[in-house]
Design a protein around this motif. Structure first.
Motif, PDB file in Angstrom:
ATOM      1  N   ASN A  30      -3.961   9.308  -8.565  1.00  0.00           N
ATOM      2  CA  ASN A  30      -4.412   8.488  -7.449  1.00  0.00           C
ATOM      3  C   ASN A  30      -4.632   7.059  -7.942  1.00  0.00           C
ATOM      4  OD1 ASN A  30      -5.408   7.498  -5.086  1.00  0.00           O
ATOM      5  ND2 ASN A  30      -7.058   9.009  -4.864  1.00  0.00           N
ATOM      6  N   ILE A  31      -3.610   6.256  -7.804  1.00  0.00           N
ATOM      7  CA  ILE A  31      -3.698   4.872  -8.267  1.00  0.00           C
ATOM      8  C   ILE A  31      -4.652   4.062  -7.398  1.00  0.00           C
ATOM      9  CG2 ILE A  31      -2.372   2.784  -8.742  1.00  0.00           C
ATOM     10  CD1 ILE A  31       0.038   4.494  -9.254  1.00  0.00           C
ATOM     11  N   ILE A  50       3.209   6.022  -2.746  1.00  0.00           N
ATOM     12  CA  ILE A  50       4.396   6.751  -3.206  1.00  0.00           C
ATOM     13  C   ILE A  50       4.378   6.910  -4.720  1.00  0.00           C
ATOM     14  CG2 ILE A  50       6.905   6.626  -3.409  1.00  0.00           C
ATOM     15  CD1 ILE A  50       6.966   5.389  -0.636  1.00  0.00           C
ATOM     16  N   THR A  51       3.996   5.849  -5.426  1.00  0.00           N
ATOM     17  CA  THR A  51       3.909   5.938  -6.882  1.00  0.00           C
ATOM     18  C   THR A  51       2.838   6.939  -7.318  1.00  0.00           C
ATOM     19  OG1 THR A  51       4.577   3.608  -6.970  1.00  0.00           O
ATOM     20  CG2 THR A  51       3.687   4.578  -8.989  1.00  0.00           C
ATOM     21  N   SER A  52       1.721   6.954  -6.590  1.00  0.00           N
ATOM     22  CA  SER A  52       0.663   7.932  -6.905  1.00  0.00           C
ATOM     23  C   SER A  52       1.157   9.355  -6.704  1.00  0.00           C
ATOM     24  CB  SER A  52      -0.555   7.670  -6.021  1.00  0.00           C
ATOM     25  OG  SER A  52      -1.048   6.363  -6.208  1.00  0.00           O
ATOM     26  N   PHE A  53       1.922   9.580  -5.678  1.00  0.00           N
ATOM     27  CA  PHE A  53       2.459  10.920  -5.435  1.00  0.00           C
ATOM     28  C   PHE A  53       3.466  11.329  -6.512  1.00  0.00           C
ATOM     29  CE2 PHE A  53       5.854  13.535  -3.549  1.00  0.00           C
ATOM     30  CZ  PHE A  53       5.124  14.658  -3.212  1.00  0.00           C
ATOM     31  N   LEU A  54       4.227  10.386  -6.984  1.00  0.00           N
ATOM     32  CA  LEU A  54       5.249  10.725  -7.972  1.00  0.00           C
ATOM     33  C   LEU A  54       4.660  10.996  -9.353  1.00  0.00           C
ATOM     34  CD1 LEU A  54       8.057   8.194  -6.967  1.00  0.00           C
ATOM     35  CD2 LEU A  54       7.993  10.649  -6.529  1.00  0.00           C
ATOM     36  N   ILE A  55       3.660  10.238  -9.752  1.00  0.00           N
ATOM     37  CA  ILE A  55       3.069  10.424 -11.076  1.00  0.00           C
ATOM     38  C   ILE A  55       1.868  11.361 -11.051  1.00  0.00           C
ATOM     39  CG2 ILE A  55       3.858   8.148 -11.776  1.00  0.00           C
ATOM     40  CD1 ILE A  55       1.010   7.148 -11.480  1.00  0.00           C
ATOM     41  N   ARG A  56       1.530  11.916  -9.884  1.00  0.00           N
ATOM     42  CA  ARG A  56       0.424  12.867  -9.742  1.00  0.00           C
ATOM     43  C   ARG A  56      -0.909  12.243 -10.167  1.00  0.00           C
ATOM     44  NH1 ARG A  56       2.672  16.503  -6.376  1.00  0.00           N
ATOM     45  NH2 ARG A  56       4.718  17.180  -7.152  1.00  0.00           N
ATOM     46  N   VAL A  71       0.830  -1.205   0.000  1.00  0.00           N
ATOM     47  CA  VAL A  71       0.000   0.000   0.000  1.00  0.00           C
ATOM     48  C   VAL A  71       0.865   1.257   0.000  1.00  0.00           C
ATOM     49  CG1 VAL A  71      -1.739   1.298   1.299  1.00  0.00           C
ATOM     50  CG2 VAL A  71      -1.934  -1.183   1.090  1.00  0.00           C
ATOM     51  N   GLY A  72       1.953   1.227   0.793  1.00  0.00           N
ATOM     52  CA  GLY A  72       2.862   2.368   0.791  1.00  0.00           C
ATOM     53  C   GLY A  72       3.526   2.581  -0.557  1.00  0.00           C
ATOM     54  N   ALA A  74      -7.379   5.051  -5.938  1.00  0.00           N
ATOM     55  CA  ALA A  74      -8.747   5.333  -6.373  1.00  0.00           C
ATOM     56  C   ALA A  74      -9.068   4.619  -7.683  1.00  0.00           C
ATOM     57  CB  ALA A  74      -8.950   6.836  -6.531  1.00  0.00           C
ATOM     58  N   LEU A  75      -8.117   4.558  -8.593  1.00  0.00           N
ATOM     59  CA  LEU A  75      -8.336   3.835  -9.850  1.00  0.00           C
ATOM     60  C   LEU A  75      -8.553   2.345  -9.606  1.00  0.00           C
ATOM     61  CD1 LEU A  75      -5.657   5.550 -12.139  1.00  0.00           C
ATOM     62  CD2 LEU A  75      -8.136   5.919 -12.148  1.00  0.00           C
ATOM     63  N   ILE A  76      -7.797   1.785  -8.665  1.00  0.00           N
ATOM     64  CA  ILE A  76      -7.960   0.357  -8.368  1.00  0.00           C
ATOM     65  C   ILE A  76      -9.349   0.085  -7.783  1.00  0.00           C
ATOM     66  CG2 ILE A  76      -7.118  -1.532  -6.939  1.00  0.00           C
ATOM     67  CD1 ILE A  76      -4.326  -0.328  -7.180  1.00  0.00           C
ATOM     68  N   THR A  77      -9.756   0.873  -6.825  1.00  0.00           N
ATOM     69  CA  THR A  77     -11.070   0.664  -6.195  1.00  0.00           C
ATOM     70  C   THR A  77     -12.202   0.897  -7.202  1.00  0.00           C
ATOM     71  OG1 THR A  77     -10.955   2.952  -5.402  1.00  0.00           O
ATOM     72  CG2 THR A  77     -10.262   1.215  -3.899  1.00  0.00           C
ATOM     73  N   ILE A  78     -12.047   1.869  -8.087  1.00  0.00           N
ATOM     74  CA  ILE A  78     -13.086   2.108  -9.103  1.00  0.00           C
ATOM     75  C   ILE A  78     -13.197   0.926 -10.056  1.00  0.00           C
ATOM     76  CG2 ILE A  78     -13.666   3.529 -11.114  1.00  0.00           C
ATOM     77  CD1 ILE A  78     -12.608   5.941  -9.546  1.00  0.00           C
ATOM     78  N   ASN A  79     -12.071   0.376 -10.450  1.00  0.00           N
ATOM     79  CA  ASN A  79     -12.100  -0.801 -11.324  1.00  0.00           C
ATOM     80  C   ASN A  79     -12.718  -2.004 -10.626  1.00  0.00           C
ATOM     81  OD1 ASN A  79     -10.915   0.478 -13.550  1.00  0.00           O
ATOM     82  ND2 ASN A  79      -8.837   0.098 -12.755  1.00  0.00           N
ATOM     83  N   ILE A  80     -12.416  -2.178  -9.338  1.00  0.00           N
ATOM     84  CA  ILE A  80     -13.037  -3.287  -8.596  1.00  0.00           C
ATOM     85  C   ILE A  80     -14.551  -3.077  -8.513  1.00  0.00           C
ATOM     86  CG2 ILE A  80     -13.173  -4.396  -6.353  1.00  0.00           C
ATOM     87  CD1 ILE A  80     -10.221  -3.821  -5.960  1.00  0.00           C
TER      88      ILE A  80
END
Length: 300
Positions: A223-224, A215-221, A210-211, A226-232
């Motif tokens: 919200n990964i 961190i990846t979401s912060f770097l690429i600007r 999760v961390g 949120a994208l994962i939960t929306i796809n689920i």
């Protein structure tokens, strides 16, 4: 009173001095002192000039007469004392200095090897094939030299990756492999059961995943999470509709399902990692340091 010896034996001359010699020398024009009286009396307490000279001058010391400061030992006790001294004990294979140096060298070699393999696997895009071995050097260091050695290996590898690949790769290694390996090595070093070890390592692995996503979401600007939960949510809605269930799942249910899936993934991975590391360390001759389940001991 001054005693003078004449050549006759046991005859001494006593000179009485009425005027001090110091005053006579300081005043050369002073009158000559009266002539001394001579008495021929033997004095057994007086010493002859030869005796005084022999008592004043020391006998020269020859080099051959010098005695060693250390008592000679014919049975080899002196060599045993030297071998049992603290300095030589520390440099012996069982000494503290030798073991600390060996532990430091092994931790450095493990850190360098892990950092190089991780750097090359990321550069060649083959990280998924070697991901299960990145935590192994930390576990070996913890099992051989203690928990502090495992922590040093983890920190040294992270610093090396920070220099070689930058902070992103260093944080990725630390969250996905470093902390997991340190937790496993510390629990195995303390003799924890497999159930407790797998449970704690699963939580650490899930939090690291999760961390890493955050961190990846912060770097690429973006919200990964949120994208994962929306796809689920979209996938579950489609499945329910196809099954004839016209219900829209809530976001709390989606978050709970996402956490359960992450824990199941981390738990299965850590169980397989425990099996792999147990077999590997057993082949290395460290079976006595491991606390394996009965079914695994029978299988091995």
């Amino acid at each position: 009173m001054i005693s003078l010896k004449i050549h006759q034996p046991n005859i001494f001359l006593f000179v009485s001095q009425t005027t001090p010699l110091r005053s006579f020398l300081s005043h050369p024009n002073s009158p000559v002192p009266p002539r001394p009286r001579f008495s021929l009396k033997p004095n057994p307490l007086c010493f002859s000039p030869s005796q005084i000279q022999s008592s004043i001058y020391f006998k020269p010391l020859k080099v051959s007469e010098l005695q060693p400061s250390v008592r000679p030992n014919e049975e080899g006790e002196e060599e045993e004392d030297l071998q049992n001294s603290p300095q030589l004990q520390d440099l012996s294979p069982n000494g503290a200095v030798y073991r600390k140096t060996l532990a430091l060298v092994e931790c450095s070699m493990f850190a360098a090897l892990t950092g190089l393999v991780y750097f090359l696997s990321n550069s060649l895009a083959i990280e998924n094939y070697f991901g299960c071995f990145f935590s192994l050097p930390i576990v070996i260091s913890s099992m051989r030299w203690g928990i502090a050695a495992g922590r040093k290996t983890m920190v040294a590898t992270t610093v090396l990756l920070l220099i070689l690949s930058g902070p992103v790769k260093a944080l990725t290694y630390l969250l996905r492999h470093g902390i997991v390996g340190f937790t496993m090595g510390a629990l195995w070093r303390m003799g924890a059961d497999w159930s407790l070890s797998i449970f704690l390592c699963t939580i650490v692995r899930a939090l690291g995943a999760v961390g890493y996503v955050l961190i990846t979401s912060f770097l690429i600007r973006e919200n990964i999470l949120a994208l994962i939960t929306i796809n689920i949510h979209a996938s579950l809605t489609f499945m329910f509709t196809a099954a004839g269930i016209y219900t829209i799942p809530s976001m709390e249910f989606i978050y709970t399902l996402f956490g359960i899936l992450v824990l199941l993934n981390s738990g299965s991975f850590m169980f397989l990692l425990h099996l792999l590391y147990s077999v590997f360390l057993t082949r290395l001759g460290m079976r006595t340091s491991l606390r394996l389940p009965r079914w695994l001991e029978k299988a091995i």
